[in-house]
Design an enzyme around this catalytic site. Structure first.
Site, PDB file in Angstrom:
ATOM      1  N   CYS A  33      21.092   2.378 -26.145  1.00 18.74           N
ATOM      2  CA  CYS A  33      19.962   1.574 -26.608  1.00 18.74           C
ATOM      3  C   CYS A  33      19.146   1.154 -25.379  1.00 18.74           C
ATOM      4  O   CYS A  33      19.655   1.222 -24.265  1.00 18.74           O
ATOM      5  CB  CYS A  33      20.323   0.280 -27.352  1.00 18.74           C
ATOM      6  N   ARG A  58      16.963   6.683 -24.412  1.00 22.75           N
ATOM      7  CA  ARG A  58      18.256   6.000 -24.525  1.00 22.75           C
ATOM      8  C   ARG A  58      18.730   5.876 -25.966  1.00 22.75           C
ATOM      9  O   ARG A  58      19.854   5.479 -26.234  1.00 22.75           O
ATOM     10  CB  ARG A  58      18.166   4.597 -23.910  1.00 22.75           C
ATOM     11  N   TRP A 106      20.154   3.140 -30.736  1.00 25.78           N
ATOM     12  CA  TRP A 106      21.013   4.289 -31.055  1.00 25.78           C
ATOM     13  C   TRP A 106      22.191   3.683 -31.792  1.00 25.78           C
ATOM     14  O   TRP A 106      23.007   2.976 -31.198  1.00 25.78           O
ATOM     15  CB  TRP A 106      21.448   4.981 -29.765  1.00 25.78           C
ATOM     16  N   ASN A 132      22.027  -4.630 -26.208  1.00 26.58           N
ATOM     17  CA  ASN A 132      22.551  -3.292 -25.943  1.00 26.58           C
ATOM     18  C   ASN A 132      24.030  -3.487 -25.625  1.00 26.58           C
ATOM     19  O   ASN A 132      24.363  -4.100 -24.617  1.00 26.58           O
ATOM     20  CB  ASN A 132      21.781  -2.702 -24.747  1.00 26.58           C
ATOM     21  N   GLY A 133      24.893  -3.008 -26.515  1.00 23.63           N
ATOM     22  CA  GLY A 133      26.320  -3.216 -26.284  1.00 23.63           C
ATOM     23  C   GLY A 133      27.052  -3.299 -27.608  1.00 23.63           C
ATOM     24  O   GLY A 133      26.495  -2.985 -28.658  1.00 23.63           O
ATOM     25  N   GLU A 520      26.966  26.070 -18.781  1.00 23.89           N
ATOM     26  CA  GLU A 520      25.805  25.188 -18.707  1.00 23.89           C
ATOM     27  C   GLU A 520      24.627  25.769 -19.499  1.00 23.89           C
ATOM     28  O   GLU A 520      23.923  25.047 -20.216  1.00 23.89           O
ATOM     29  CB  GLU A 520      25.425  24.951 -17.233  1.00 23.89           C
ATOM     30  N   LYS A 524      22.796  24.095 -22.732  1.00 23.50           N
ATOM     31  CA  LYS A 524      21.349  23.841 -22.813  1.00 23.50           C
ATOM     32  C   LYS A 524      20.798  24.396 -24.119  1.00 23.50           C
ATOM     33  O   LYS A 524      20.023  23.732 -24.807  1.00 23.50           O
ATOM     34  CB  LYS A 524      20.591  24.492 -21.640  1.00 23.50           C
ATOM     35  N   GLU A 527      21.984  22.327 -27.200  1.00 22.60           N
ATOM     36  CA  GLU A 527      21.439  20.970 -27.259  1.00 22.60           C
ATOM     37  C   GLU A 527      20.018  20.916 -27.796  1.00 22.60           C
ATOM     38  O   GLU A 527      19.688  20.043 -28.573  1.00 22.60           O
ATOM     39  CB  GLU A 527      21.356  20.379 -25.837  1.00 22.60           C
ATOM     40  N   HIS A 543      39.596  39.676 -24.549  1.00 27.94           N
ATOM     41  CA  HIS A 543      40.770  38.942 -25.055  1.00 27.94           C
ATOM     42  C   HIS A 543      40.458  38.206 -26.351  1.00 27.94           C
ATOM     43  O   HIS A 543      41.122  37.229 -26.680  1.00 27.94           O
ATOM     44  CB  HIS A 543      41.280  37.969 -23.995  1.00 27.94           C
ATOM     45  N   LYS A 642      20.273  10.118 -23.855  1.00 28.51           N
ATOM     46  CA  LYS A 642      20.414  10.528 -22.459  1.00 28.51           C
ATOM     47  C   LYS A 642      21.682   9.989 -21.803  1.00 28.51           C
ATOM     48  O   LYS A 642      22.399  10.723 -21.149  1.00 28.51           O
ATOM     49  CB  LYS A 642      19.175  10.075 -21.687  1.00 28.51           C
TER      50      LYS A 642
END
Ligand code: F6R
Length: 647
Positions: A33, A58, A106, A132-133, A520, A524, A527, A543, A642
């Site tokens: 948040c 956020r 969030w 926020n928490g 990676e 990407k 996401e 395999h 993020k």
């Protein structure tokens, strides 16, 4: 600063991003948040909306603000993106207001809805809070408050906090503005959990109170105006002077002054620091998305990571922030690298560099897994917690676990003043500037570059020759231009992305240094495009993974002309034999590759250990253009935020 502020043992420190200094403090777990609050002479609503849009990375499921106008608190909230709140606020004619608090959410407790959006008020409606928490003991507290007659209108834990403060306010006998601060102190002492909060009260015009424990909160010091924010970057258009509040700090801000005190001690120490970001560092500028801007910043990112740290004379690197003597560096027996997501992938490249080139045993682990494991390790092990934000709860938890066991823990962080930076024994700052796009790009490149510098440092204290050291330094110096060359092929990469954007699944293969690149690149793509993607070591194909190969499932093979080139060619032949389309990431000048791949993306050649830095760049662009083709929200992909500050 002088007499202008009421201060408790102030320390004025102009903080330079070039500095390798790490700070020290304590916190607990944190959640996402974003908060922004303002008090000063200006009309507050545009400032809050602008700040929220900068903090939107956020969390972006709902947003709201409370302002004080004509002696009345006014609350506006809206489920959805900040744009919804902006439209909503814009539709109402409101009297001017010069102070307010706001929040982008969030969801943790209670679904995204107008009612659950912050701010929340107490029973009187005169006191409002953004938070926020997580209030972990909110259920027993809520039951008690309900039995006392308090009515709740949301499903959030935050509303419990607003009622607790409201109740303490009624009971407080403190005079004047101290009554509000006293009530907040009392309420915070009765909750378990984490908070970054901003509170205001109708009967205390001109005062906003903030406090933190476990969630970041930054005080912005302007000229005749003050701010609170979850992140310093949101303050860049208004001020570059900030105080990173520490856990258990409580601050009263007014237009012309601030005061910081401690919830646990008699006095609070703080530093006013100068952020040296360029004013437009957190702006999108001419770029369509932050992600694209950050991809294009990467030549600079590398320059910033290596500036002042290469030592040609010694064919080594100098990393002052590690806070270790040469003898201690020589004594390291094992390096354990912890992180999540992209940061962990960078660590995986780093571990290979350290083993191959610095001759130090090195390994990685998911921070979230390490925390709960029994890990017998040599005493001379050293830990690296890698985190762009410096606030990732799992990484922070792992760092604390390693420290509890007595190991030396270093950080690799971008965010100065972040919790991981503060709690580490030393480390390396990335100096990458704000990364706003939710998909990490430049932070990855920066982290890998820093591991390269560490490898150079530790390698030259072990068996690495001076000529190898020189070769690595020269390769580092060429990297920024080589990245620019890759970026100039964006149109070609975009065309490949458009060709494959509608597939259901994509595979990524790489060997050794390029296996983490396969992971990676797959991350990407997942996401931001929501295409299923997975990365594997190329040798694993036969395999089991080969069962996935068919004409509709493209495979990206990272195939530089290195010691494993022939092996990668064999892998491609196995894929081709099953009619799987292949996109090869290959070394410039490799014409042979066209016989084995349907599409080829060229990258310049560098030393093997730095090749991953070049190889990821086109794959970031590939994901970006695939997402664009599919019409995705590139900078704010669904369900993500993020900084993952929940466990
Ligand atoms: C991927 C991504 C995440 C982060 C991870 C760790 O694009 O952004 O996987 O890398 O959440 O974040 P930090 O580095 O802030 O600890």
């Amino acid at each position: 600063m002088g007499e202008k502020y009421v201060v408790f043992r102030p320390v004025l420190c102009i903080f330079h991003w070039e500095s390798d200094a790490f700070l020290g403090s304590v916190t607990d777990k944190i959640v996402m948040c974003g908060i922004i609050a303002y008090v000063g002479p200006r009309e507050v609503r545009p400032i809050l909306l602008d700040g929220l849009s900068r903090l939107e990375y956020r969390g972006y499921d709902s947003a709201g603000m409370a302002t004080l106008a004509d002696g009345q608190i006014d609350i506006q909230k809206k489920v959805g993106r900040i744009a919804e709140l902006t439209r909503h606020v814009g539709r109402k004619a409101q009297p001017p207001a010069n102070m307010g608090i706001s929040h982008t959410r969030w969801a943790t407790h209670g679904e995204p809805s107008d009612a659950n959006a912050h701010p929340h008020a107490d029973s009187t409606g005169k006191l409002v809070i953004v938070h926020n928490g997580v209030v972990e003991n909110f259920q027993p507290l809520k039951r008690r408050l309900e039995s006392e007659g308090h009515l709740f209108v949301s499903a959030t834990d935050t509303e419990v906090l607003s009622h607790l403060i409201g109740r303490a306010y009624e009971d407080s006998t403190e005079p004047g503005d101290r009554r509000l601060t006293d009530a907040i102190r009392t309420a915070l002492h009765s909750i378990k959990g984490t908070y970054g909060i901003a509170v205001m009260h109708q009967d205390h015009p001109g005062l906003i109170v903030g406090a933190r424990r476990g969630s970041p909160l930054v005080l912005g010091v302007g000229e005749g105006e003050m701010f609170l924010s979850s992140d310093a970057t949101a303050l860049l258009p208004y001020t570059h002077k900030v105080v990173y509040l520490k856990d258990f700090d409580l601050t009263e801000i007014r237009a012309d002054r601030f005061q910081i005190e401690s919830l646990t001690h008699d006095t609070a120490e703080y530093q006013v620091e100068e952020i040296t970001y360029a004013p437009d560092a957190a702006e999108r500028g001419e770029y369509a998305h932050f992600m694209l801007k950050e991809i294009y910043e990467q030549p600079q990112t590398i320059e910033n990571a290596i500036r002042g740290r290469l030592n040609s004379e010694e064919a080594s690197a100098q990393l002052g922030g590690l806070n270790l003597t040469p003898a201690e560096l020589r004594d390291i027996d094992r390096v354990i690298i912890l992180g999540c997501g992209t940061a962990l992938h960078a660590g995986m490249v780093g571990a290979q560099m350290l083993e191959n080139m610095a001759f130090v045993a090195a390994e990685t682990d998911f921070a979230s897994e390490f925390r709960f494991k029994n890990r017998p390790l040599p005493r001379n092990s050293i830990f690296f917690a890698v985190s762009q934000s410096g606030e990732t709860a799992d990484t922070l938890g792992a760092l604390r676990e390693a420290r509890r066991k007595g190991y030396r823990c270093l950080g690799i962080c971008n965010n100065v003043g972040s919790t991981i930076a503060r709690e580490s024994d030393g480390g390396m700052y990335m100096h990458a500037g704000p990364e706003i796009g939710v998909a990490a790009t430049k932070s990855f490149v920066s982290q890998v570059a820093l591991f390269g510098l560490l490898t150079l440092t530790l390698g030259r204290m072990r068996q690495m020759s001076a000529s190898t050291g020189h070769m690595i330094i020269q390769a580092f110096e060429k990297l920024p231009d080589q990245v620019r060359r890759i970026l100039s092929t964006e149109d070609h990469i975009a065309a490949i992305a458009q060709k494959y954007a509608h597939v259901h699944s994509m595979l990524f293969l790489g060997r050794q240094y390029n296996y983490p690149i396969a992971l990676e690149a797959a991350l990407k793509l997942k996401e931001i495009s929501y295409i299923h993607a997975a990365g594997f070591p190329a040798s694993e194909l036969k395999h089991g993974i080969i069962a996935l190969i068919d004409p509709q499932t493209p495979t990206v093979v990272i195939c530089p002309q290195d010691s494993l080139y022939e092996k990668n060619i064999s892998t491609m032949q196995e894929i081709r034999a099953r009619k799987g389309p292949i996109i090869a990431v290959a070394t410039e000048g490799d014409e042979e590759i066209h016989h084995h791949a349907d599409d080829v993306i060229y990258v310049p050649r560098t030393v093997e250990m730095l090749q991953p830095i070049l190889n990821i760049i086109p794959l970031q662009l590939l994901s970006y253009h695939a997402a664009l083709t599919l019409g995705r929200d590139v900078d704010k992909p669904r369900n993500l935020a993020k900084s993952v500050t929940v466990e």
